[in-house]
Write a protein that holds these residues in place. Structure first.
Motif, PDB file in Angstrom:
ATOM      1  N   TYR A   1      29.976 -23.822  16.775  1.00  0.00           N
ATOM      2  CA  TYR A   1      30.411 -24.826  15.806  1.00  0.00           C
ATOM      3  C   TYR A   1      29.918 -24.513  14.388  1.00  0.00           C
ATOM      4  CZ  TYR A   1      32.205 -27.588  19.651  1.00  0.00           C
ATOM      5  OH  TYR A   1      32.927 -28.014  20.745  1.00  0.00           O
ATOM      6  N   GLN A   2      29.534 -23.236  14.185  1.00  0.00           N
ATOM      7  CA  GLN A   2      29.173 -22.715  12.857  1.00  0.00           C
ATOM      8  C   GLN A   2      28.061 -23.519  12.191  1.00  0.00           C
ATOM      9  OE1 GLN A   2      33.262 -22.728  11.240  1.00  0.00           O
ATOM     10  NE2 GLN A   2      33.202 -20.490  11.358  1.00  0.00           N
ATOM     11  N   TYR A   3      27.136 -24.019  13.022  1.00  0.00           N
ATOM     12  CA  TYR A   3      25.950 -24.732  12.539  1.00  0.00           C
ATOM     13  C   TYR A   3      26.297 -26.010  11.761  1.00  0.00           C
ATOM     14  CZ  TYR A   3      24.205 -20.086  13.641  1.00  0.00           C
ATOM     15  OH  TYR A   3      23.938 -18.903  14.280  1.00  0.00           O
ATOM     16  N   LYS A   4      27.490 -26.537  11.978  1.00  0.00           N
ATOM     17  CA  LYS A   4      27.940 -27.704  11.214  1.00  0.00           C
ATOM     18  C   LYS A   4      27.989 -28.985  12.042  1.00  0.00           C
ATOM     19  CE  LYS A   4      30.685 -24.911   8.007  1.00  0.00           C
ATOM     20  NZ  LYS A   4      32.052 -24.555   7.546  1.00  0.00           N
ATOM     21  N   LYS A   5      28.294 -28.877  13.335  1.00  0.00           N
ATOM     22  CA  LYS A   5      28.478 -30.083  14.146  1.00  0.00           C
ATOM     23  C   LYS A   5      27.175 -30.562  14.782  1.00  0.00           C
ATOM     24  CE  LYS A   5      31.322 -32.102  17.798  1.00  0.00           C
ATOM     25  NZ  LYS A   5      32.465 -31.921  18.720  1.00  0.00           N
ATOM     26  N   TYR A   6      26.351 -29.614  15.216  1.00  0.00           N
ATOM     27  CA  TYR A   6      25.112 -29.959  15.922  1.00  0.00           C
ATOM     28  C   TYR A   6      23.898 -29.444  15.162  1.00  0.00           C
ATOM     29  CZ  TYR A   6      28.110 -30.931  19.954  1.00  0.00           C
ATOM     30  OH  TYR A   6      29.080 -31.438  20.792  1.00  0.00           O
ATOM     31  N   THR A   7      22.844 -30.251  15.085  1.00  0.00           N
ATOM     32  CA  THR A   7      21.567 -29.750  14.602  1.00  0.00           C
ATOM     33  C   THR A   7      20.955 -28.876  15.703  1.00  0.00           C
ATOM     34  OG1 THR A   7      20.229 -31.564  15.506  1.00  0.00           O
ATOM     35  CG2 THR A   7      21.195 -31.880  13.306  1.00  0.00           C
ATOM     36  N   HIS A   8      19.898 -28.155  15.330  1.00  0.00           N
ATOM     37  CA  HIS A   8      19.236 -27.290  16.304  1.00  0.00           C
ATOM     38  C   HIS A   8      18.735 -28.097  17.504  1.00  0.00           C
ATOM     39  CE1 HIS A   8      16.812 -24.045  17.912  1.00  0.00           C
ATOM     40  NE2 HIS A   8      15.749 -24.828  17.876  1.00  0.00           N
ATOM     41  N   GLY A   9      18.034 -29.207  17.227  1.00  0.00           N
ATOM     42  CA  GLY A   9      17.485 -30.012  18.307  1.00  0.00           C
ATOM     43  C   GLY A   9      18.554 -30.630  19.189  1.00  0.00           C
ATOM     44  N   GLU A  10      19.645 -31.076  18.579  1.00  0.00           N
ATOM     45  CA  GLU A  10      20.750 -31.638  19.359  1.00  0.00           C
ATOM     46  C   GLU A  10      21.321 -30.605  20.324  1.00  0.00           C
ATOM     47  OE1 GLU A  10      22.320 -34.809  15.942  1.00  0.00           O
ATOM     48  OE2 GLU A  10      23.246 -32.838  16.164  1.00  0.00           O
ATOM     49  N   ALA A  11      21.473 -29.380  19.839  1.00  0.00           N
ATOM     50  CA  ALA A  11      22.009 -28.318  20.689  1.00  0.00           C
ATOM     51  C   ALA A  11      21.026 -27.935  21.790  1.00  0.00           C
ATOM     52  CB  ALA A  11      22.353 -27.096  19.834  1.00  0.00           C
TER      53      ALA A  11
ATOM     54  N   HIS B   1      15.486 -38.373   7.629  1.00  0.00           N
ATOM     55  CA  HIS B   1      16.705 -39.024   8.114  1.00  0.00           C
ATOM     56  C   HIS B   1      16.603 -39.224   9.633  1.00  0.00           C
ATOM     57  CE1 HIS B   1      20.931 -39.562   9.231  1.00  0.00           C
ATOM     58  NE2 HIS B   1      21.181 -39.834   7.958  1.00  0.00           N
ATOM     59  N   PRO B   2      17.013 -40.382  10.141  1.00  0.00           N
ATOM     60  CA  PRO B   2      16.891 -40.651  11.577  1.00  0.00           C
ATOM     61  C   PRO B   2      17.479 -39.549  12.458  1.00  0.00           C
ATOM     62  CG  PRO B   2      17.520 -42.654  10.435  1.00  0.00           C
ATOM     63  CD  PRO B   2      17.541 -41.560   9.408  1.00  0.00           C
ATOM     64  N   ARG B   3      18.589 -38.960  12.018  1.00  0.00           N
ATOM     65  CA  ARG B   3      19.191 -37.900  12.835  1.00  0.00           C
ATOM     66  C   ARG B   3      18.238 -36.723  12.987  1.00  0.00           C
ATOM     67  NH1 ARG B   3      24.737 -34.318  11.756  1.00  0.00           N
ATOM     68  NH2 ARG B   3      24.726 -33.345  13.835  1.00  0.00           N
ATOM     69  N   PHE B   4      17.499 -36.399  11.928  1.00  0.00           N
ATOM     70  CA  PHE B   4      16.615 -35.240  11.994  1.00  0.00           C
ATOM     71  C   PHE B   4      15.282 -35.573  12.655  1.00  0.00           C
ATOM     72  CE2 PHE B   4      19.738 -34.132   8.793  1.00  0.00           C
ATOM     73  CZ  PHE B   4      20.152 -32.901   9.291  1.00  0.00           C
ATOM     74  N   PHE B   5      14.939 -36.859  12.701  1.00  0.00           N
ATOM     75  CA  PHE B   5      13.792 -37.248  13.525  1.00  0.00           C
ATOM     76  C   PHE B   5      14.143 -37.037  15.003  1.00  0.00           C
ATOM     77  CE2 PHE B   5      11.014 -40.060  15.888  1.00  0.00           C
ATOM     78  CZ  PHE B   5       9.792 -39.791  15.308  1.00  0.00           C
ATOM     79  N   LYS B   6      15.347 -37.450  15.397  1.00  0.00           N
ATOM     80  CA  LYS B   6      15.804 -37.218  16.773  1.00  0.00           C
ATOM     81  C   LYS B   6      15.868 -35.726  17.071  1.00  0.00           C
ATOM     82  CE  LYS B   6      18.717 -41.361  16.760  1.00  0.00           C
ATOM     83  NZ  LYS B   6      20.130 -41.846  16.755  1.00  0.00           N
ATOM     84  N   ASP B   7      16.323 -34.963  16.100  1.00  0.00           N
ATOM     85  CA  ASP B   7      16.394 -33.505  16.216  1.00  0.00           C
ATOM     86  C   ASP B   7      15.033 -32.931  16.606  1.00  0.00           C
ATOM     87  OD1 ASP B   7      17.634 -30.800  15.409  1.00  0.00           O
ATOM     88  OD2 ASP B   7      15.969 -30.931  13.997  1.00  0.00           O
ATOM     89  N   GLY B   8      13.988 -33.393  15.935  1.00  0.00           N
ATOM     90  CA  GLY B   8      12.639 -32.930  16.258  1.00  0.00           C
ATOM     91  C   GLY B   8      12.150 -33.420  17.604  1.00  0.00           C
ATOM     92  N   MET B   9      12.556 -34.629  17.973  1.00  0.00           N
ATOM     93  CA  MET B   9      12.124 -35.164  19.261  1.00  0.00           C
ATOM     94  C   MET B   9      12.636 -34.322  20.427  1.00  0.00           C
ATOM     95  SD  MET B   9       9.961 -37.506  18.922  1.00  0.00           S
ATOM     96  CE  MET B   9       9.887 -37.788  20.701  1.00  0.00           C
ATOM     97  N   ALA B  10      13.764 -33.653  20.251  1.00  0.00           N
ATOM     98  CA  ALA B  10      14.254 -32.763  21.305  1.00  0.00           C
ATOM     99  C   ALA B  10      13.237 -31.664  21.598  1.00  0.00           C
ATOM    100  CB  ALA B  10      15.599 -32.143  20.887  1.00  0.00           C
ATOM    101  N   GLU B  11      12.608 -31.133  20.548  1.00  0.00           N
ATOM    102  CA  GLU B  11      11.607 -30.091  20.749  1.00  0.00           C
ATOM    103  C   GLU B  11      10.302 -30.668  21.312  1.00  0.00           C
ATOM    104  OE1 GLU B  11      11.811 -26.841  20.494  1.00  0.00           O
ATOM    105  OE2 GLU B  11      13.608 -26.434  19.308  1.00  0.00           O
ATOM    106  N   VAL B  12       9.963 -31.896  20.939  1.00  0.00           N
ATOM    107  CA  VAL B  12       8.798 -32.547  21.543  1.00  0.00           C
ATOM    108  C   VAL B  12       9.024 -32.698  23.043  1.00  0.00           C
ATOM    109  CG1 VAL B  12       7.369 -34.623  21.596  1.00  0.00           C
ATOM    110  CG2 VAL B  12       8.234 -33.789  19.407  1.00  0.00           C
TER     111      VAL B  12
END
Length: 353
Positions: free
Chosen positions: A256-266, A175-186
């Motif tokens: 936000y109880q792990y619901k609003k932000y993914t790990h990478g977003e945070a 999912h595009p959101r989780f690709f962005k999530d990973g890019m935060a760690e890159v």
């Protein structure tokens, strides 16, 4: 195929990176595992996309396969889900001579790895990460854990896989959101250790252009992590540099109880915010936070710190497993590509909020 060997005294293993690797995963596992039973831990999303592929590939090599499926999302890194996984593994009559595969993103990797580490005092396992974040970070280094209500990864272990098999083609269905999530760690890797990688990321005009070189990018990130793990397996020194942005990031996730932000977003928010503060104090080279802000915008990641209760934020940071006694460690930048660990009094954290 890219191959990275992680040289640890007791637990050496290799990372293999190749597009299309999942299509012949049975052949690869046959090279390192001679028994028959394999339990695969995955989530419903990955099962729907690739469950048949991996089962067919393993059964072609006469493996006896059991698929254990959990709900997708951070909520599955729980004691309740872990108990259900234990029960299914025991029903399969798994032994310490058999094999567990953690086949999924970071949640499945952490949960599956922790189950492998603790059931019967340790069952061998391998990682087949399916998300970008897992491929460049969480599948490598042996950290496995589950969450508690009080915080993220508070119950865990260091338990290394026998191998990590990375197929970048699996990212095509991410999912595009989780690709962005990973890019935060890159981006994090570029910030802490490799300004060249940071500059490389700035040059891609599109996701399609980046994907053409994704194997090399994954290789660079895993190589940085390899060096950190080899120098500091138990996360007591240099490996802590990999936690840049995570102190604030984990607090945001928990709030936000792990619901609003993914790990990478945070983590993205944490990287920008703490650099902005350290720059204002005079610790970090001027303009560094703006460079982070620009690249976060480029990759569709937020940099704005959300509305949070400050006292609850401080409490969450205090519970972070990296913090010890009256002091705590935070990771700061000298400039892009150069990072360091700063030991501060616990109350000093308010300067960075």
């Amino acid at each position: 195929m890219y191959e990275i060997d992680i040289h640890l005294l007791e637990n050496p293993y290799s990372i293999f990176i190749k597009k299309g690797l999942l299509n012949h995963i049975g052949d690869e596992i046959k090279k390192i595992y001679s028994n028959e039973k394999i339990a695969i831990i995955t989530d419903k999303n990955v099962e729907n996309l690739y469950g048949k592929n991996i089962i067919d590939s393993l059964k072609e090599k006469d493996f006896d396969v059991k698929l254990i499926v959990v709900e997708p999302g951070e909520q599955s890194k729980s004691i309740d889900t872990l108990k259900k996984v234990y029960e299914e593994l025991l029903a399969f009559e798994i032994t310490r001579g058999d094999l567990i595969i953690a086949f999924g993103g970071g949640v499945v990797g952490d949960l599956g790895g922790f189950a492998a580490a603790t059931l019967l005092r340790g069952i061998p396992f391998i990682q087949i990460p399916t998300s970008l974040l897992a491929q460049i970070d969480s599948s490598v280094g042996g950290k496995v854990a589950i969450n508690l209500d009080q915080g993220k990864n508070l119950v865990g272990n260091f338990y290394h896989p026998k191998a990590v098999f990375i197929d970048p083609d699996l990212l095509k269905t991410l999912h595009p959101r989780f690709f962005k999530d990973g890019m935060a760690e890159v981006i994090k890797y570029g910030c802490i250790k490799d300004s060249g990688l940071f500059e490389q990321l700035k040059k891609y005009p599109s996701k399609e252009a980046l994907m053409k070189e994704i194997e090399q990018i994954i290789y660079k990130c895993c190589s940085i992590k390899k060096e950190a793990v080899e120098k500091d397996e138990k996360d007591l020194g240099e490996r802590m540099l990999l936690n840049f942005g995570h102190t604030l990031g984990h607090a945001i996730e928990q709030y936000y109880q792990y619901k609003k932000y993914t790990h990478g977003e945070a983590v993205a928010i944490g990287m920008y915010h703490i650099t902005q503060k350290s720059e204002a104090i005079g610790i970090t080279k001027q303009g560094s936070s703006n460079l982070i802000k620009e690249i976060l915008i480029q990759y569709g990641l937020s940099y704005s710190f959300p509305e949070m209760n400050k006292s609850e934020n401080i409490e969450a940071i205090g519970l972070d497993k990296k913090n010890k006694g009256t002091h705590m460690n935070i990771v700061l930048l000298e400039e892009i590509g150069k990072s360091f660990i700063k030991k501060i009094q616990r109350e000093e954290i308010t300067q960075y909020l």
